[in-house]
Scaffold this motif. Structure first.
Motif, short mmCIF file in Angstrom:
data_model
loop_
_atom_site.label_atom_id
_atom_site.label_comp_id
_atom_site.label_asym_id
_atom_site.label_seq_id
_atom_site.Cartn_x
_atom_site.Cartn_y
_atom_site.Cartn_z
N VAL A 48 0.85 -1.18 0.00
CA VAL A 48 0.00 0.00 0.00
C VAL A 48 0.89 1.24 0.00
O VAL A 48 1.86 1.32 0.77
CB VAL A 48 -0.94 0.03 1.22
CG1 VAL A 48 -1.80 1.29 1.21
CG2 VAL A 48 -1.81 -1.22 1.25
N ALA A 49 0.56 2.19 -0.87
CA ALA A 49 1.28 3.46 -0.92
C ALA A 49 0.40 4.58 -0.39
O ALA A 49 -0.80 4.62 -0.67
CB ALA A 49 1.72 3.78 -2.34
N VAL A 50 1.00 5.48 0.37
CA VAL A 50 0.33 6.70 0.82
C VAL A 50 1.06 7.88 0.18
O VAL A 50 2.22 8.14 0.49
CB VAL A 50 0.34 6.83 2.36
CG1 VAL A 50 -0.31 8.15 2.77
CG2 VAL A 50 -0.38 5.65 3.00
N LEU A 51 0.38 8.56 -0.74
CA LEU A 51 0.97 9.72 -1.41
C LEU A 51 0.63 10.96 -0.59
O LEU A 51 -0.54 11.32 -0.45
CB LEU A 51 0.43 9.85 -2.83
CG LEU A 51 0.55 8.58 -3.71
CD1 LEU A 51 0.06 8.87 -5.12
CD2 LEU A 51 1.99 8.07 -3.73
N PHE A 52 1.65 11.63 -0.09
CA PHE A 52 1.44 12.75 0.84
C PHE A 52 1.93 14.05 0.19
O PHE A 52 3.09 14.19 -0.18
CB PHE A 52 2.20 12.51 2.14
CG PHE A 52 1.79 13.43 3.25
CD1 PHE A 52 0.78 13.10 4.12
CD2 PHE A 52 2.44 14.66 3.40
CE1 PHE A 52 0.41 13.96 5.14
CE2 PHE A 52 2.06 15.52 4.42
CZ PHE A 52 1.04 15.17 5.28
N PHE A 53 1.01 15.01 0.07
CA PHE A 53 1.33 16.34 -0.45
C PHE A 53 1.04 17.43 0.57
O PHE A 53 1.38 18.59 0.35
CB PHE A 53 0.50 16.63 -1.71
CG PHE A 53 0.79 15.69 -2.84
CD1 PHE A 53 1.75 15.99 -3.79
CD2 PHE A 53 0.10 14.49 -2.96
CE1 PHE A 53 2.01 15.12 -4.84
CE2 PHE A 53 0.35 13.61 -4.00
CZ PHE A 53 1.32 13.92 -4.94
N ILE B 20 3.30 -0.62 4.21
CA ILE B 20 2.93 0.75 3.86
C ILE B 20 4.18 1.52 3.43
O ILE B 20 5.20 1.50 4.12
CB ILE B 20 2.26 1.47 5.05
CG1 ILE B 20 0.93 0.81 5.39
CG2 ILE B 20 2.05 2.95 4.73
CD1 ILE B 20 -0.13 0.98 4.34
N THR B 21 4.08 2.20 2.31
CA THR B 21 5.15 3.08 1.84
C THR B 21 4.60 4.49 1.75
O THR B 21 3.71 4.76 0.94
CB THR B 21 5.67 2.64 0.46
OG1 THR B 21 6.13 1.28 0.53
CG2 THR B 21 6.79 3.54 0.00
N VAL B 22 5.09 5.37 2.60
CA VAL B 22 4.68 6.77 2.61
C VAL B 22 5.64 7.55 1.73
O VAL B 22 6.85 7.57 1.98
CB VAL B 22 4.65 7.35 4.03
CG1 VAL B 22 4.22 8.82 4.01
CG2 VAL B 22 3.73 6.54 4.93
N VAL B 23 5.10 8.19 0.70
CA VAL B 23 5.92 8.99 -0.22
C VAL B 23 5.53 10.44 -0.03
O VAL B 23 4.40 10.86 -0.33
CB VAL B 23 5.70 8.56 -1.68
CG1 VAL B 23 6.62 9.36 -2.60
CG2 VAL B 23 5.93 7.07 -1.85
N ASP C 206 -0.23 -2.34 -4.77
CA ASP C 206 -1.55 -2.93 -4.98
C ASP C 206 -2.67 -1.94 -4.70
O ASP C 206 -3.73 -2.01 -5.31
CB ASP C 206 -1.73 -4.15 -4.07
CG ASP C 206 -0.64 -5.18 -4.27
OD1 ASP C 206 -0.35 -5.49 -5.44
OD2 ASP C 206 -0.07 -5.66 -3.28
N LEU C 207 -2.42 -1.03 -3.76
CA LEU C 207 -3.43 -0.04 -3.39
C LEU C 207 -2.71 1.28 -3.10
O LEU C 207 -1.65 1.29 -2.47
CB LEU C 207 -4.22 -0.48 -2.15
CG LEU C 207 -5.23 0.51 -1.57
CD1 LEU C 207 -6.38 0.75 -2.54
CD2 LEU C 207 -5.77 0.01 -0.23
N ILE C 208 -3.31 2.38 -3.56
CA ILE C 208 -2.74 3.71 -3.34
C ILE C 208 -3.75 4.55 -2.58
O ILE C 208 -4.92 4.66 -2.99
CB ILE C 208 -2.39 4.39 -4.68
CG1 ILE C 208 -1.33 3.58 -5.43
CG2 ILE C 208 -1.90 5.82 -4.45
CD1 ILE C 208 -1.03 4.11 -6.81
N LEU C 209 -3.30 5.13 -1.46
CA LEU C 209 -4.12 6.05 -0.68
C LEU C 209 -3.66 7.48 -0.96
O LEU C 209 -2.46 7.76 -0.92
CB LEU C 209 -4.00 5.77 0.82
CG LEU C 209 -4.39 4.37 1.31
CD1 LEU C 209 -4.19 4.27 2.82
CD2 LEU C 209 -5.83 4.06 0.96
N VAL C 210 -4.62 8.36 -1.23
CA VAL C 210 -4.28 9.76 -1.48
C VAL C 210 -5.44 10.63 -1.05
O VAL C 210 -6.61 10.22 -1.12
CB VAL C 210 -3.94 9.99 -2.97
CG1 VAL C 210 -5.15 9.74 -3.86
CG2 VAL C 210 -3.37 11.37 -3.21
N GLY C 211 -5.14 11.83 -0.57
CA GLY C 211 -6.18 12.77 -0.19
C GLY C 211 -6.79 13.43 -1.41
O GLY C 211 -6.18 13.50 -2.49
N LYS C 212 -8.01 13.94 -1.24
CA LYS C 212 -8.69 14.59 -2.36
C LYS C 212 -8.19 16.02 -2.57
O LYS C 212 -7.77 16.39 -3.64
CB LYS C 212 -10.19 14.58 -2.12
CG LYS C 212 -10.97 15.39 -3.16
CD LYS C 212 -12.34 15.78 -2.66
CE LYS C 212 -12.95 16.81 -3.61
NZ LYS C 212 -14.22 17.35 -3.11
#
Length: 771
Positions: A604-609, A632-635, A693-699
């Motif tokens: 799972v990736a967490v794309l953080f901006f 979990i991979t936080v980028v 497999d899954l990417i989490l990102v804020g709207k």
């Protein structure tokens, strides 16, 4: 041969009308469950009839005879009567008899009060006026009937009105529907008894015979005609169109019952009304029957009935004194009904504002009142002047009430709370409450697997609220069903049954760490978000999971798109009292078995901006990483040359706290990517998405040079800039995506609010966004 020819002609007429785009456009709302532009039909078409009638153009005798010659009167009235008959039948098919028999205590109080109190007080006022005021002879006879009509509240009128305003799923809308149904039931019984007793002869046993004949008539319809109809529908399977022969037989039986109704001394609509109530509601028979007949009935026959009503309305027959007297009775009836609704509503602990709005809604008038006035005119109970006043009163009431309700009632206000539920601000050991929305069986594996990786434990269990979303078909009133563990309601289809069984299996597999409650919402897509938001608020959900409106094929292309679901997702994002996640399933999460079976790690990736939505996705990812099979991979994407900004320092502090909380956890990885612009960002994303497999990102993300140029190509703004890019068919991404939004705060419009997270193990900085 004659019977076959009649059958073929009937079926050909129905199919021909359904083939015309103009009819299909006009009746689209009817087929969806709404009686097609309620105010347009009742008000505009009646006014059109008045314009062509003696109220305006018909004053020219020669023109009137040219447009409506005497020899055409019988034909026009026959078509109009068929329109009234079949429209009543279709309304009955879409009505739910269970609402009449089990309306609820508050609806019973309100329904009985708003019928009985206006009836008695309006009658008392009419008798007082007859005693005190000298009035015209015809009005002197009809004033009592006009006063009695103030107690009528037609369920089809209320249902159509609420559907047009899109508030039938609100608390006020549901209570209005239930109250109108119960009031209508009393009205039908009283009207049937009065018609029976009014037409009997002087023989002492005549009333008894008349009552018994009507009771026998109803019993025959319910216990003989209905079983025959059910037997006819025996071979009909789910999702299969009802055959033309079945439609033909149903139509013929409806006409015969109308004829028998006249024989037993009732109005011709009683038989079709009872028959329609006895037929199965919803898919597949009821929905297909309504779909087949709607084009002919609501596109041609019923408008003819409304036009004829306007044609025989002559406002020049009205004198000033009669208008004042009838106006007093009408206005008094509205005021009396306001009180008759508000008092029992307040007694049932309905808020004052909602009670007032409920009273306004239940004063709406329409086809029920017009039916009664036409019947009384045919029986010479109402004369031309009194009839014109009654029809005009219906039009004026609609013109006033509809804008008033729109002005006073904002359905989204009921979801405004001072405290918003988020994952970020939940305690580590608190219950994680997920409201998962499911449209069909294809959504089930994805939802179940998302529940799996959300990691239910005894220390932090998951409470699953499953909501099956079903488009309303063949019924007038929307319903929200709490599914029983012992069985499935009769309204459920086999598809819904399999969805509920899957949720129960998940609960069995996590008996000590998860609970499941399941509901079914049957309503229009335009108002489905009301059920979702209300259930989220009542069940104190932490996050709502919504499937994306696009479906991917096995080759990666888009298989289907639903704009109705897209608009529903946007409405949920706008009004939800908790966090919302839009789940874009590309098949990686999909499968009959758990994604955690047969594989070592789920990536799972967490794309953080930066920003509140990314903070929420990071909090969700931190929960997933507690599972031993999830990595979990936080980028963290950093803008080049923006190292000393206040926002970057706040984001860094937040990420560091999660890193400190996961020290020693080799499944929690953190990387930083420094990018200069949108081109660099897009290239970086394209390289990494294939690894997960899954990417989490804020709207939502604040304005930044990183997103410059990307916003202009946004196809789905409800996903935000990054979510839209990842969901784009042109972006080569095989991973599923979950776009997360924290709830908006509406307490104060001027200053941000800083929360301290109530978590003993980690401190979360607030990033609340204000709307």
């Amino acid at each position: 041969m004659a019977e076959n020819a009649t059958h073929d002609l009937f079926c050909h007429t129905i199919n021909s009308l359904n083939d015309f785009a103009i009819w299909r456009n006009f009746t689209a709302k009817i087929i969806d469950g709404s009686p097609a532009l309620f105010l347009f039909q009742i008000t505009i078409i009646s006014l059109a009839g008045m314009i062509f009638g003696p109220s305006l153009l018909g004053q020219n005798k020669k023109l009137l005879d040219t447009m409506f010659p005497v020899r055409s009167t019988a034909t026009l009235w026959t078509v109009a009567s068929f329109g009234n008959l079949f429209y009543t039948f279709l309304i009955a098919v879409k009505a739910d008899p269970a609402m009449m028999l089990k309306p609820g205590r508050a609806a019973m109080y309100i329904g009985s009060s708003m019928f009985c109190i206006p009836l008695f007080l309006s009658l008392a006022l009419s008798f007082l006026l007859k005693t005190v005021v000298t009035m015209e002879a015809n009005l002197n006879k009809s004033i009592v009937f006009i006063a009695a009509s103030q107690s009528f509240t037609g369920f089809p009128v209320v249902a159509a009105f609420l559907t047009e305003l899109k508030i039938q799923n609100t608390d006020v809308g549901r209570l209005a529907l239930a109250s109108a149904v119960f009031s209508d039931l009393i009205d039908i019984v009283v009207a049937a008894i009065s018609l029976t007793l009014g037409d009997v002869a002087s023989h002492p046993l005549a009333p008894v015979r008349a009552v018994l004949s009507n009771v026998a008539f109803v019993i025959v319809i319910v216990f003989i005609i209905k079983p025959m109809a059910m037997w006819t529908m025996g071979p009909i399977k789910e999702m299969k169109l009802v055959g033309e022969k079945c439609i033909f037989v149903t139509t013929v039986v409806t006409l015969l019952l109308a004829f028998v109704s006249e024989i037993v001394g009732q109005h011709y609509v009683l038989g079709p009304l009872i028959f329609g109530l006895a037929l199965p509601i919803g898919p597949s028979f009821g929905a297909n029957l309504v779909s087949k007949l709607s084009s002919l009935v609501c596109g041609l026959l019923f408008p003819a009935y409304l036009a004829v009503t306007g044609l025989q309305t002559n406002i020049f027959k009205v004198d000033f004194q009669s208008a004042v007297i009838v106006g007093i009775v009408m206005v008094s009836g509205i005021i009396i009904k306001l009180g008759a609704v508000i008092l029992p509503a307040l007694h049932s602990q309905v808020p004052v504002r909602d009670a007032f709005l409920l009273a306004i809604i239940l004063n709406i008038k329409g086809i029920v009142e017009i039916n009664v006035y036409n019947f009384w005119k045919d029986n010479k109970t109402l004369h031309d002047g009194d009839y014109a006043l009654c029809v005009v009163s219906v039009i004026l009431t609609n013109v006033v009430i509809a804008p008033l309700v729109k002005l006073l009632y904002n359905p989204s206000r009921q979801y405004h709370t001072l405290k918003r539920s988020t994952i970020q601000h939940c305690r580590r050991d608190s219950e994680f409450r997920m409201l998962v929305c499911i449209h069909n069986r294809e959504n089930v594996p994805t939802i179940i697997n998302l529940l799996e990786i959300s990691h239910a434990t005894e220390e932090s269990p998951i409470a699953v609220i499953g909501l099956v979303l079903v488009k309303i078909e063949g019924r007038a009133a929307p319903i929200l069903i709490a599914n029983s563990r012992k069985g499935v309601p009769e309204t459920e289809s086999s598809s819904t049954t399999s969805i509920l069984n899957a949720l129960r299996n998940y609960e069995q597999n996590h008996r000590n760490s998860s609970t499941v409650q399941s509901f079914t919402s049957i309503t229009h897509f335009e108002t489905m978000h009301d059920d979702i938001c209300r259930l989220a608020m009542n069940k104190r959900a932490t996050i709502v999971i919504m499937p994306f409106h696009k479906k991917w094929a096995i080759d990666g292309s888009i298989e289907s798109t639903s704009r109705s679901i897209q608009q529903m997702n946007r409405n949920v994002l706008k009004n939800a009292p908790c966090s919302v996640g839009i789940l874009i399933d590309r098949g990686i999460l999909n499968g009959s078995l758990s994604v955690l079976n047969g594989r070592l790690l789920f990536n799972v990736a967490v794309l953080f901006f930066g920003g509140p939505d990314d903070a929420e996705s990071l909090a969700y990812g931190a929960r997933m990483v507690r599972h031993g099979c999830v990595r979990i991979t936080v980028v963290n994407f950093l803008l080049f040359g923006n190292a000393n900004s206040k926002e970057r320092k706040r984001d860094s502090d937040l990420i560091n706290e999660y890193r400190q909380g996961n020290l020693g956890n080799q499944h929690f990885l953190y990387f930083e990517e420094v990018v200069r612009d949108g081109v660099d960002l897009a290239g970086c994303l394209a390289k990494m998405v294939g690894c997960f497999d899954l990417i989490l990102v804020g709207k939502y993300h604040q304005k930044s040079p990183l997103f410059k140029g990307l916003e202009e190509w946004s196809e789905c703004p409800e996903l935000g800039v990054i979510g839209d890019m990842l969901a784009s068919p042109g972006f080569e991404c095989a991973a599923s995506v979950l776009v997360v939004q924290q709830p908006r705060m509406r307490v104060n419009e001027t200053a941000p609010l800083i929360h301290d997270a109530p978590d003993d193990n980690r401190v979360c900085l607030s990033m609340e966004r204000w709307n």
